[in-house]
Scaffold this motif. Structure first.
Motif, PDB file in Angstrom:
ATOM      1  N   GLY A  44       0.850  -1.100  -0.049  1.00 21.83           N
ATOM      2  CA  GLY A  44      -0.004  -0.120  -0.117  1.00 21.83           C
ATOM      3  C   GLY A  44       0.577   1.285  -0.019  1.00 21.83           C
ATOM      4  N   ALA A  45       1.653   1.118   0.948  1.00 24.25           N
ATOM      5  CA  ALA A  45       2.719   2.274   1.031  1.00 24.25           C
ATOM      6  C   ALA A  45       3.611   2.700  -0.430  1.00 24.25           C
ATOM      7  CB  ALA A  45       3.935   2.214   1.931  1.00 24.25           C
ATOM      8  N   ASP A  46       4.106   1.612  -1.030  1.00 27.65           N
ATOM      9  CA  ASP A  46       4.579   1.573  -2.396  1.00 27.65           C
ATOM     10  C   ASP A  46       3.519   2.174  -3.492  1.00 27.65           C
ATOM     11  OD1 ASP A  46       7.155   0.744  -1.434  1.00 27.65           O
ATOM     12  OD2 ASP A  46       6.893  -1.459  -1.950  1.00 27.65           O
ATOM     13  N   ARG A  47       2.731   1.665  -3.412  1.00 26.89           N
ATOM     14  CA  ARG A  47       1.553   1.994  -4.420  1.00 26.89           C
ATOM     15  C   ARG A  47       1.233   3.402  -4.423  1.00 26.89           C
ATOM     16  NH1 ARG A  47      -2.118  -1.073  -3.039  1.00 26.89           N
ATOM     17  NH2 ARG A  47      -3.295   0.059  -1.853  1.00 26.89           N
ATOM     18  N   PHE A  48       1.221   4.144  -3.116  1.00 28.40           N
ATOM     19  CA  PHE A  48       0.841   5.564  -2.949  1.00 28.40           C
ATOM     20  C   PHE A  48       2.108   6.212  -3.506  1.00 28.40           C
ATOM     21  CE2 PHE A  48       1.476   9.646  -1.110  1.00 28.40           C
ATOM     22  CZ  PHE A  48       0.275  10.244  -1.307  1.00 28.40           C
ATOM     23  N   LEU A  49       3.324   5.900  -3.043  1.00 32.11           N
ATOM     24  CA  LEU A  49       4.697   6.398  -3.466  1.00 32.11           C
ATOM     25  C   LEU A  49       4.809   6.499  -5.330  1.00 32.11           C
ATOM     26  CD1 LEU A  49       6.834   5.183  -0.597  1.00 32.11           C
ATOM     27  CD2 LEU A  49       5.749   7.321  -0.960  1.00 32.11           C
ATOM     28  N   THR A  50       4.501   5.395  -5.608  1.00 33.68           N
ATOM     29  CA  THR A  50       4.305   5.424  -7.163  1.00 33.68           C
ATOM     30  C   THR A  50       3.259   6.391  -7.768  1.00 33.68           C
ATOM     31  OG1 THR A  50       5.129   3.116  -6.989  1.00 33.68           O
ATOM     32  CG2 THR A  50       4.042   3.713  -9.132  1.00 33.68           C
ATOM     33  N   ASP A 135      -7.976  -6.797   8.106  1.00 38.23           N
ATOM     34  CA  ASP A 135      -8.813  -5.818   7.532  1.00 38.23           C
ATOM     35  C   ASP A 135      -8.288  -4.494   7.369  1.00 38.23           C
ATOM     36  OD1 ASP A 135     -10.937  -7.815   7.520  1.00 38.23           O
ATOM     37  OD2 ASP A 135     -11.811  -6.862   9.470  1.00 38.23           O
ATOM     38  N   ARG A 136      -7.400  -4.187   7.676  1.00 42.49           N
ATOM     39  CA  ARG A 136      -6.637  -2.907   7.633  1.00 42.49           C
ATOM     40  C   ARG A 136      -5.426  -2.897   6.742  1.00 42.49           C
ATOM     41  NH1 ARG A 136      -9.203  -3.594  11.699  1.00 42.49           N
ATOM     42  NH2 ARG A 136     -10.652  -1.948  13.034  1.00 42.49           N
ATOM     43  N   ALA A 137      -5.004  -4.326   6.552  1.00 40.09           N
ATOM     44  CA  ALA A 137      -3.605  -4.365   5.704  1.00 40.09           C
ATOM     45  C   ALA A 137      -3.466  -4.051   4.294  1.00 40.09           C
ATOM     46  CB  ALA A 137      -3.231  -5.920   5.944  1.00 40.09           C
ATOM     47  N   GLY A 138      -4.773  -3.620   3.685  1.00 39.66           N
ATOM     48  CA  GLY A 138      -4.676  -3.441   2.255  1.00 39.66           C
ATOM     49  C   GLY A 138      -4.579  -4.615   1.134  1.00 39.66           C
ATOM     50  N   LEU A 139      -4.888  -5.737   1.909  1.00 40.68           N
ATOM     51  CA  LEU A 139      -4.782  -6.903   1.182  1.00 40.68           C
ATOM     52  C   LEU A 139      -6.199  -7.265   0.458  1.00 40.68           C
ATOM     53  CD1 LEU A 139      -3.183  -9.356   3.871  1.00 40.68           C
ATOM     54  CD2 LEU A 139      -2.050  -8.484   1.727  1.00 40.68           C
ATOM     55  N   GLU A 144      -9.806  -1.510   4.499  1.00 34.62           N
ATOM     56  CA  GLU A 144      -8.789  -0.357   4.672  1.00 34.62           C
ATOM     57  C   GLU A 144      -7.264  -0.789   4.148  1.00 34.62           C
ATOM     58  OE1 GLU A 144      -9.419   2.110   8.243  1.00 34.62           O
ATOM     59  OE2 GLU A 144     -10.289   0.179   9.035  1.00 34.62           O
ATOM     60  N   ASP A 145      -6.681   0.217   3.761  1.00 33.09           N
ATOM     61  CA  ASP A 145      -5.038   0.260   3.287  1.00 33.09           C
ATOM     62  C   ASP A 145      -4.542   1.141   4.305  1.00 33.09           C
ATOM     63  OD1 ASP A 145      -2.810  -0.053   1.896  1.00 33.09           O
ATOM     64  OD2 ASP A 145      -3.786   0.053   0.138  1.00 33.09           O
ATOM     65  N   LYS A 146      -3.827   0.761   5.470  1.00 36.29           N
ATOM     66  CA  LYS A 146      -3.429   1.697   6.301  1.00 36.29           C
ATOM     67  C   LYS A 146      -1.695   1.934   5.729  1.00 36.29           C
ATOM     68  CE  LYS A 146      -6.665   2.484   9.232  1.00 36.29           C
ATOM     69  NZ  LYS A 146      -7.143   3.754   9.221  1.00 36.29           N
ATOM     70  N   ALA A 151       1.628   6.534   4.003  1.00 39.27           N
ATOM     71  CA  ALA A 151       2.468   6.968   3.028  1.00 39.27           C
ATOM     72  C   ALA A 151       1.730   8.336   2.835  1.00 39.27           C
ATOM     73  CB  ALA A 151       2.607   6.224   2.011  1.00 39.27           C
ATOM     74  N   HIS A 152       0.478   8.459   2.636  1.00 40.93           N
ATOM     75  CA  HIS A 152       0.028   9.618   2.141  1.00 40.93           C
ATOM     76  C   HIS A 152       0.094  10.563   3.040  1.00 40.93           C
ATOM     77  CE1 HIS A 152      -3.633  12.374   2.559  1.00 40.93           C
ATOM     78  NE2 HIS A 152      -3.061  12.738   1.352  1.00 40.93           N
ATOM     79  N   ALA A 153       0.054  10.460   4.408  1.00 41.23           N
ATOM     80  CA  ALA A 153       0.012  11.279   5.345  1.00 41.23           C
ATOM     81  C   ALA A 153       1.367  11.744   5.739  1.00 41.23           C
ATOM     82  CB  ALA A 153      -0.274  10.603   6.788  1.00 41.23           C
ATOM     83  N   ALA A 154       2.469  11.065   5.317  1.00 41.00           N
ATOM     84  CA  ALA A 154       4.110  11.279   5.675  1.00 41.00           C
ATOM     85  C   ALA A 154       4.105  12.221   4.318  1.00 41.00           C
ATOM     86  CB  ALA A 154       5.076  10.157   5.592  1.00 41.00           C
TER      87      ALA A 154
END
Length: 165
Positions: A44-50, A135-139, A144-146, A151-154
């Motif tokens: 999820g973090a990698d997807r946002f950064l991309t 449920d929160r892992a983005g799988l 949810e996709d925490k 990554a968005h917040a940072a």
């Protein structure tokens, strides 16, 4: 219910982040416990950064032995990065260990962010059971996709810091 009132990222904000975030250096630090959940958070973090155009080579990836160790790696990464994304999961067990680890990791990450003025995206899941974490892992099948949200917040905070000097 978790997820209620969650921030939605509008298309205009994504456009602005693509224009302003592409040159940022980001550290993504993740715990090695609970591999399936952590794989989802990292993805999820990698997807946002991309999505915002941050190149793969502008991202430093570090593995912490556990969530307790996230703050020390975040403190070091904050010295040379525009933002840090901290990812981990602690699942409640039958002892107070859960409370100590959650508190120490949370307090440590807040301290890093405030003292360094480097944003730390908080992607530490503190769950009562494994299903809550899944449920929160983005799988696939997660609500949810925490990792994406952290990554968005940072990144969004780093961009805002850049506007105030």
């Amino acid at each position: 219910m978790s997820g209620a009132g969650a921030l939605s990222i509008d298309p205009q904000e994504m456009l602005e982040l693509r224009e302003t975030a592409k040159d940022l250096r980001i550290a993504v630090i993740s715990s090695r416990w609970h591999t399936q959940i952590m794989d989802g958070l990292r993805a999820g973090a990698d997807r946002f950064l991309t999505e915002v155009g941050i190149e793969h080579d502008a991202v430093t990836r570090l593995a912490a032995p556990g969530s307790f160790e996230l703050p020390v790696l975040a403190a070091r990464a904050a010295q040379s990065h525009h933002a840090v994304v901290a990812l981990g999961v602690v699942i409640r067990g039958g002892t107070p260990h859960f409370d100590y680890v959650c508190s120490a990791a949370t307090d440590g990450l807040v301290k890093v962010s405030v003292e360094s003025t480097t944003p730390v995206g908080f992607g530490l899941l503190t769950c009562d059971d494994e299903q809550q974490a899944l449920d929160r892992a983005g799988l696939e099948g997660s609500r949810e996709d925490k990792g994406y949200e952290a990554a968005h917040a940072a990144v969004a905070t780093a961009v805002q810091i850049g506007t105030i000097g």
